[in-house]
Scaffold this motif. Structure first.
Motif, PDB file in Angstrom:
ATOM      1  N   ILE A  55       0.828  -1.256   0.011  1.00  0.00           N
ATOM      2  CA  ILE A  55       0.026  -0.074  -0.094  1.00  0.00           C
ATOM      3  C   ILE A  55       0.882   1.313   0.127  1.00  0.00           C
ATOM      4  CG2 ILE A  55      -1.701   1.342   1.288  1.00  0.00           C
ATOM      5  CD1 ILE A  55      -2.841  -1.291   2.430  1.00  0.00           C
ATOM      6  N   THR A  56       1.726   1.095   0.868  1.00  0.00           N
ATOM      7  CA  THR A  56       2.705   2.476   0.832  1.00  0.00           C
ATOM      8  C   THR A  56       3.592   2.501  -0.163  1.00  0.00           C
ATOM      9  OG1 THR A  56       4.177   1.153   2.257  1.00  0.00           O
ATOM     10  CG2 THR A  56       2.746   2.461   3.566  1.00  0.00           C
ATOM     11  N   SER A  57       4.056   1.715  -0.610  1.00  0.00           N
ATOM     12  CA  SER A  57       4.892   1.663  -2.066  1.00  0.00           C
ATOM     13  C   SER A  57       3.981   2.079  -3.113  1.00  0.00           C
ATOM     14  CB  SER A  57       5.446   0.183  -2.451  1.00  0.00           C
ATOM     15  OG  SER A  57       6.216   0.380  -3.780  1.00  0.00           O
ATOM     16  N   LYS A  58       2.891   1.352  -3.450  1.00  0.00           N
ATOM     17  CA  LYS A  58       2.084   1.971  -4.466  1.00  0.00           C
ATOM     18  C   LYS A  58       1.479   3.388  -4.082  1.00  0.00           C
ATOM     19  CE  LYS A  58      -1.888   0.531  -7.168  1.00  0.00           C
ATOM     20  NZ  LYS A  58      -3.030  -0.380  -7.357  1.00  0.00           N
ATOM     21  N   LEU A  59       1.183   3.745  -2.873  1.00  0.00           N
ATOM     22  CA  LEU A  59       0.862   5.237  -2.792  1.00  0.00           C
ATOM     23  C   LEU A  59       1.954   6.254  -3.097  1.00  0.00           C
ATOM     24  CD1 LEU A  59      -1.228   7.425  -1.621  1.00  0.00           C
ATOM     25  CD2 LEU A  59      -0.061   6.708   0.647  1.00  0.00           C
ATOM     26  N   SER A  60       3.060   5.962  -2.782  1.00  0.00           N
ATOM     27  CA  SER A  60       4.361   6.498  -2.859  1.00  0.00           C
ATOM     28  C   SER A  60       4.562   6.829  -4.610  1.00  0.00           C
ATOM     29  CB  SER A  60       5.450   6.019  -2.473  1.00  0.00           C
ATOM     30  OG  SER A  60       6.720   7.043  -2.600  1.00  0.00           O
TER      31      SER A  60
END
Length: 367
Positions: A55-60
């Motif tokens: 989630i955090t990787s895709k958001l970034s």
């Protein structure tokens, strides 16, 4: 540059940017960011570390992509003002600055356009890269290690996290094989054009007679398997071997039998992992690699059936790039004809030109 030429160029830039914005679908991108931001703010986010990381990787990635797109649109809009002011004031320095910015914007636009050419079922996935030494003895092993470094340096330049799952070191120098993952969205779509046989021509540092040697290394790029892929593996069809991990020249890097080798009996596929201290963790990583290989095998079988229905599909020779260090200096892609006269820079990770040319070439082949 003539005023008419500038006007036409600016129109062309704006039109291309509009096409890119349409393909990227900025409104959907903003909506996806909003959903991911809500998920990232959830108190229970890190209850599942793997899901949280995705989630955090895709958001970034999406936030960076949106910022980059909006910034480039702003630069294109500012160009007309820069040229207009330079013309009105007859300022040669301002005109030169505007022309320099125009060249820079065109280059940035070309690079962004390549991103829109990535297509396919797994293009958005992270990439699992396998490199193996082929013909050429110790030179091939050394070349395989240099290719591993090249891709890891490329990922480092772009800020993409990587994890080396397994490296099998050769006796004299270099490596027999390696497997690592590039943890970035669209890493598979981007790096998949690197698949094939790479060839190195040079004066061998391992030949005491200083003769020219040709060596080969194979590169395989697979999409990382996700939970939705449903790649079922029957435990009864697996042979599991455990052994002690080792480093270069046979140096022990672990004092327990934690490395794991999996053999999928029906297909004969063998994978191994030794980067973790725990046997359980190494088996889990090895299973991920095996699933990726089985997923790719399934994809190739499906593609073969589609090609058969179309009375044959497009194909190209397995040998895809030559790295020549002697008698001249050049790296050349044998499919796209793209070439660079600085092999050291390429082997240091400057491969974006080859990736872009390969992606454009592949898209052309699909037409």
């Amino acid at each position: 540059m003539a005023v008419v030429d500038v006007s036409e160029e600016l129109k062309s830039l704006s039109s291309t940017m509009g096409s890119i914005e349409a393909v990227l679908d900025l409104e959907k991108m903003r909506a996806d960011i909003a959903v991911l931001e809500e998920q990232a703010a959830a108190p229970s986010l890190w209850d599942d570390p793997d899901a949280a990381q995705k989630i955090t990787s895709k958001l970034s990635h999406l936030q960076a992509e949106l910022r980059k797109t909006e910034a480039l649109r702003g630069r294109i809009d500012d160009l007309s003002v820069m040229f207009e002011l330079a013309e009105d004031e007859g300022d040669a320095d301002a005109l030169a600055e505007a022309e320099s910015e125009l060249i820079a914007v065109r280059k940035a636009l070309d690079e962004m356009e390549v991103r829109t050419l990535l297509s396919g079922e797994y293009a958005e996935r992270e990439a699992l890269v396998n490199i193996r030494a082929e013909a050429g003895g110790v030179d091939a092993s050394d070349f395989a290690e240099r290719l591993q470094r090249m891709y890891l340096r490329w990922a480092e330049r772009h800020g993409y996290p990587t994890e080396v799952y397994e490296t099998s070191y050769a006796e004299e120098a270099g490596i027999k094989s390696t497997t690592f993952v590039v943890k970035a969205p669209y890493a598979y779509g981007t790096l998949s054009v690197e698949q094939g046989t790479h060839r190195l021509v040079r004066i061998s540092p391992f030949d005491n007679q200083g003769r020219r040697q040709t060596s080969f290394a194979g590169v395989e790029v697979l999409p990382v398997v996700e939970k939705t892929d449903h790649v079922e593996i029957d435990e009864s069809e697996l042979r599991v071997d455990v052994y002690r991990a080792s480093g270069p020249g046979g140096q022990g890097v672990n004092t327990t039998d934690s490395a794991v080798r999996l053999t999928h009996i029906p297909t004969g596929i063998v994978v191994s992992c030794q980067n973790e201290r725990s046997q359980i963790q190494n088996k889990a990583s090895a299973m991920n690699v095996l699933q990726a290989k089985l997923l790719e095998r399934r994809r190739q079988e499906e593609q073969a059936r589609m090609d058969a229905l179309k009375d044959g599909g497009s194909s190209w020779g397995n040998q895809m790039r030559s790295y020549v260090l002697h008698p001249y200096q050049m790296v050349k892609d044998l499919r796209t004809e793209f070439e660079v006269g600085n092999p050291q820079a390429v082997l240091d990770g400057e491969i974006d030109g080859f990736l872009e040319a390969g992606i454009r070439w592949r898209k052309q082949q699909e037409k």
